[in-house]
Design a protein around this motif. Structure first.
Motif, PDB file in Angstrom:
ATOM      1  N   GLU A 132       0.834  -1.214   0.000  1.00 55.41           N
ATOM      2  CA  GLU A 132       0.000   0.000   0.000  1.00 55.41           C
ATOM      3  C   GLU A 132       0.871   1.268   0.000  1.00 55.41           C
ATOM      4  N   GLN A 133       1.649   1.440   1.078  1.00 56.78           N
ATOM      5  CA  GLN A 133       2.394   2.706   1.190  1.00 56.78           C
ATOM      6  C   GLN A 133       3.646   2.724   0.318  1.00 56.78           C
ATOM      7  N   ARG A 134       4.288   1.583   0.079  1.00 54.76           N
ATOM      8  CA  ARG A 134       5.562   1.581  -0.644  1.00 54.76           C
ATOM      9  C   ARG A 134       5.390   1.339  -2.144  1.00 54.76           C
ATOM     10  N   ALA A 135       4.628   0.297  -2.532  1.00 55.41           N
ATOM     11  CA  ALA A 135       4.537  -0.034  -3.962  1.00 55.41           C
ATOM     12  C   ALA A 135       3.317   0.574  -4.641  1.00 55.41           C
ATOM     13  N   ALA A 136       2.340   1.059  -3.878  1.00 53.34           N
ATOM     14  CA  ALA A 136       1.068   1.536  -4.455  1.00 53.34           C
ATOM     15  C   ALA A 136       0.520   0.501  -5.445  1.00 53.34           C
ATOM     16  N   LEU A 137       0.387  -0.718  -4.969  1.00 48.97           N
ATOM     17  CA  LEU A 137      -0.089  -1.835  -5.802  1.00 48.97           C
ATOM     18  C   LEU A 137      -1.505  -1.553  -6.301  1.00 48.97           C
ATOM     19  N   ARG A 138      -1.714  -1.851  -7.606  1.00 48.02           N
ATOM     20  CA  ARG A 138      -3.040  -1.632  -8.194  1.00 48.02           C
ATOM     21  C   ARG A 138      -3.696  -2.972  -8.537  1.00 48.02           C
ATOM     22  N   SER A 139      -5.007  -2.997  -8.464  1.00 45.64           N
ATOM     23  CA  SER A 139      -5.758  -4.196  -8.833  1.00 45.64           C
ATOM     24  C   SER A 139      -5.401  -4.579 -10.266  1.00 45.64           C
ATOM     25  N   GLY A 140      -5.229  -5.868 -10.518  1.00 52.08           N
ATOM     26  CA  GLY A 140      -4.915  -6.345 -11.863  1.00 52.08           C
ATOM     27  C   GLY A 140      -3.425  -6.490 -12.130  1.00 52.08           C
ATOM     28  N   GLU A 141      -2.568  -5.931 -11.240  1.00 56.95           N
ATOM     29  CA  GLU A 141      -1.124  -6.094 -11.438  1.00 56.95           C
ATOM     30  C   GLU A 141      -0.688  -7.504 -11.019  1.00 56.95           C
ATOM     31  N   THR A 142       0.514  -7.893 -11.505  1.00 57.90           N
ATOM     32  CA  THR A 142       1.062  -9.197 -11.151  1.00 57.90           C
ATOM     33  C   THR A 142       2.193  -9.023 -10.149  1.00 57.90           C
ATOM     34  N   VAL A 143       2.123  -9.814  -9.071  1.00 55.80           N
ATOM     35  CA  VAL A 143       3.120  -9.740  -7.997  1.00 55.80           C
ATOM     36  C   VAL A 143       3.876 -11.062  -7.934  1.00 55.80           C
ATOM     37  N   LEU A 144       5.197 -10.996  -7.803  1.00 59.87           N
ATOM     38  CA  LEU A 144       6.009 -12.185  -7.524  1.00 59.87           C
ATOM     39  C   LEU A 144       6.402 -12.152  -6.046  1.00 59.87           C
ATOM     40  N   VAL A 145       6.082 -13.224  -5.316  1.00 61.45           N
ATOM     41  CA  VAL A 145       6.461 -13.312  -3.901  1.00 61.45           C
ATOM     42  C   VAL A 145       7.528 -14.393  -3.757  1.00 61.45           C
ATOM     43  N   LEU A 146       8.706 -14.012  -3.250  1.00 64.38           N
ATOM     44  CA  LEU A 146       9.774 -14.989  -2.986  1.00 64.38           C
ATOM     45  C   LEU A 146       9.641 -15.488  -1.542  1.00 64.38           C
ATOM     46  N   GLY A 147      10.168 -16.683  -1.260  1.00 64.03           N
ATOM     47  CA  GLY A 147      10.034 -17.232   0.097  1.00 64.03           C
ATOM     48  C   GLY A 147       8.567 -17.290   0.486  1.00 64.03           C
ATOM     49  N   ALA A 148       7.742 -17.744  -0.465  1.00 61.89           N
ATOM     50  CA  ALA A 148       6.294 -17.519  -0.380  1.00 61.89           C
ATOM     51  C   ALA A 148       5.578 -18.333   0.694  1.00 61.89           C
ATOM     52  N   ALA A 149       6.234 -19.337   1.271  1.00 58.97           N
ATOM     53  CA  ALA A 149       5.564 -20.119   2.324  1.00 58.97           C
ATOM     54  C   ALA A 149       6.044 -19.734   3.712  1.00 58.97           C
ATOM     55  N   GLY A 150       6.958 -18.741   3.802  1.00 55.20           N
ATOM     56  CA  GLY A 150       7.412 -18.267   5.111  1.00 55.20           C
ATOM     57  C   GLY A 150       6.370 -17.338   5.723  1.00 55.20           C
ATOM     58  N   GLY A 151       6.694 -16.787   6.897  1.00 54.30           N
ATOM     59  CA  GLY A 151       5.736 -15.931   7.589  1.00 54.30           C
ATOM     60  C   GLY A 151       5.297 -14.748   6.753  1.00 54.30           C
ATOM     61  N   VAL A 152       6.227 -13.880   6.377  1.00 54.81           N
ATOM     62  CA  VAL A 152       5.813 -12.703   5.615  1.00 54.81           C
ATOM     63  C   VAL A 152       5.424 -13.069   4.183  1.00 54.81           C
ATOM     64  N   GLY A 153       6.029 -14.118   3.643  1.00 53.52           N
ATOM     65  CA  GLY A 153       5.721 -14.522   2.264  1.00 53.52           C
ATOM     66  C   GLY A 153       4.266 -14.937   2.115  1.00 53.52           C
ATOM     67  N   LEU A 154       3.809 -15.792   3.009  1.00 48.06           N
ATOM     68  CA  LEU A 154       2.422 -16.265   2.926  1.00 48.06           C
ATOM     69  C   LEU A 154       1.433 -15.113   3.148  1.00 48.06           C
ATOM     70  N   ALA A 155       1.781 -14.236   4.091  1.00 48.37           N
ATOM     71  CA  ALA A 155       0.931 -13.064   4.328  1.00 48.37           C
ATOM     72  C   ALA A 155       0.891 -12.179   3.080  1.00 48.37           C
ATOM     73  N   ALA A 156       2.029 -12.058   2.392  1.00 50.63           N
ATOM     74  CA  ALA A 156       2.086 -11.207   1.198  1.00 50.63           C
ATOM     75  C   ALA A 156       1.185 -11.759   0.093  1.00 50.63           C
ATOM     76  N   ILE A 157       1.126 -13.079  -0.051  1.00 49.40           N
ATOM     77  CA  ILE A 157       0.233 -13.659  -1.061  1.00 49.40           C
ATOM     78  C   ILE A 157      -1.210 -13.214  -0.786  1.00 49.40           C
TER      79      ILE A 157
END
Ligand code: NAP
Length: 328
Positions: A132-157
């Motif tokens: 929200e505050q850093r990337a200003a992510l917009r609906s419809g964009e594609t995000v790559l999450v690394l370490g995706a099953a860790g604590g912050v990774g899973l939350a980021a998904i």
């Protein structure tokens, strides 16, 4: 009270369980009767004296807890004895009681258990702040999450999905990727078997990704950045792999893309109102079933060292929680 103490720097096995007097809340602080505390990656670094914050010995590790307020210091009006709360403690969460500034405490919705709450604020708070505050992510964009099953990774998904993005999850095993899919990933890459860039092309075609969420660092950073789209944003979240990568500065130039640092802890202090708004949004998403926190292991207080070891050894899926009180 019983508390885990770091008396000498070193591996988690050096931590000691001690009986010590409970802390008295200073003016502006509340004291929690802790019911659960979660392990965050920095807990493993701080006890080895490898973290940016270096508290004097002895200190109690543990940066995040949930429980009942059992005492309030002078000047605290927002909280009362008996309130159910979550707290970012920085230190001392692996203990039966901990004192923490009221500004670092959030009231809990009735629907959220102490176990979930003890591992909610840091990982989901970091993810929403990043997008929200850093990337200003917009609906419809594609995000790559690394370490995706860790604590912050899973939350980021889950947060990226809640904001309308499409998510590619990358992690080091099929078990971790299956978990990422259960939490909403649209496509997955096992970077222990497949080249990261080839995996991104397989899923996203020639277009690349708009935002990279990177809590891992190391050798994955440069290939991830090379797969970023024009106007893309690369979120520097952490270095769980150990190495702090260097990205050649011609890459952001030729890609018209940004490298953006994310430091949630400083954001909470610098902009408490925005932090509170983020937390309200997260609690709302949780109540609506858009966020489904994953607790994969629970350890009792006396086994805190094993809980930290589990995270250090890259075995954790989602969150690892230390249960302390009866009401966890
Ligand atoms: N910037 C901020 O404000 C902020 C806030 C919170 C956390 N963080 C940082 O984010 C990172 C992740 O924290 P977390 O609590 O989510 O940790 P975590 O649950 O342990 O997840 C870290 C992930 O990193 C990957 N990894 C790669 N190499 C590793 C290694 N040598 N040892 C351990 N993990 C390794 C693992 O995934 P694979 O096995 O799939 O590779 C693991 O699932 C940490 O560096 C933490 O300090 C930053």
């Amino acid at each position: 009270m019983r508390a885990i103490l770091c008396e000498r720097h070193g591996p988690p096995e050096r931590l000691a369980l001690r009986d010590i007097p409970p802390p008295e809340p200073a003016p502006g602080e509340v004291r929690l009767r802790v019911q659960a505390a979660s392990v965050n990656f920095p807990d493993a670094l701080i006890i080895q004296n490898l973290y940016q914050t270096k508290p004097p010995l002895p200190f109690g590790p543990g940066s995040e807890a949930a429980g009942f307020v059992d005492a309030v210091g002078e000047g605290v009006g927002d909280f009362h004895v008996g309130d159910r709360v979550a707290a970012m403690t920085t230190f001392g969460a692996f203990a039966e009681q901990v004192a923490v500034p009221a500004a670092r405490v959030l009231p809990l919705p009735e629907t959220m258990s102490f176990e979930v709450a003890s591992g909610f604020t840091v990982v989901y708070g970091t993810a929403i702040h990043a997008f929200e505050q850093r990337a200003a992510l917009r609906s419809g964009e594609t995000v790559l999450v690394l370490g995706a099953a860790g604590g912050v990774g899973l939350a980021a998904i889950e947060v990226a999905r809640a904001m309308g993005a499409r998510v590619i999850a990358a992690a080091s095993s099929e078990e971790k990727l299956a978990l990422a899919r259960r939490h909403g990933a649209d496509g997955t890459i096992d970077y222990s078997r497949e080249d990261l860039r080839a995996g991104i092309r397989r899923i996203a075609g020639d277009r690349g990704v708009d935002v990279v969420f990177d809590p891992v660092g190391g050798a994955l950073a440069e290939p991830a950045f090379r797969s970023i789209e024009r106007n893309g944003r690369y979120l520097v979240v952490g270095f769980a792999a150990g190495d702090i990568p260097s990205i050649p500065l011609n890459l952001p130039l030729v890609k018209s893309a940004a490298i953006i640092g994310v430091f949630w802890g400083s954001f909470v202090v610098a902009d408490p109102e925005a932090h509170r708004r983020n937390a309200e949004r997260l609690y709302d998403w949780h109540a609506r079933g858009l966020l489904v926190p994953e607790i994969s292991r629970r350890f009792p207080l006396e086994e805190t060292a094993a809980a930290i070891r589990w995270v250090m050894d890259r075995k954790a899926l989602g969150k690892v929680v230390v249960t302390i009180g009866e009401a966890g």
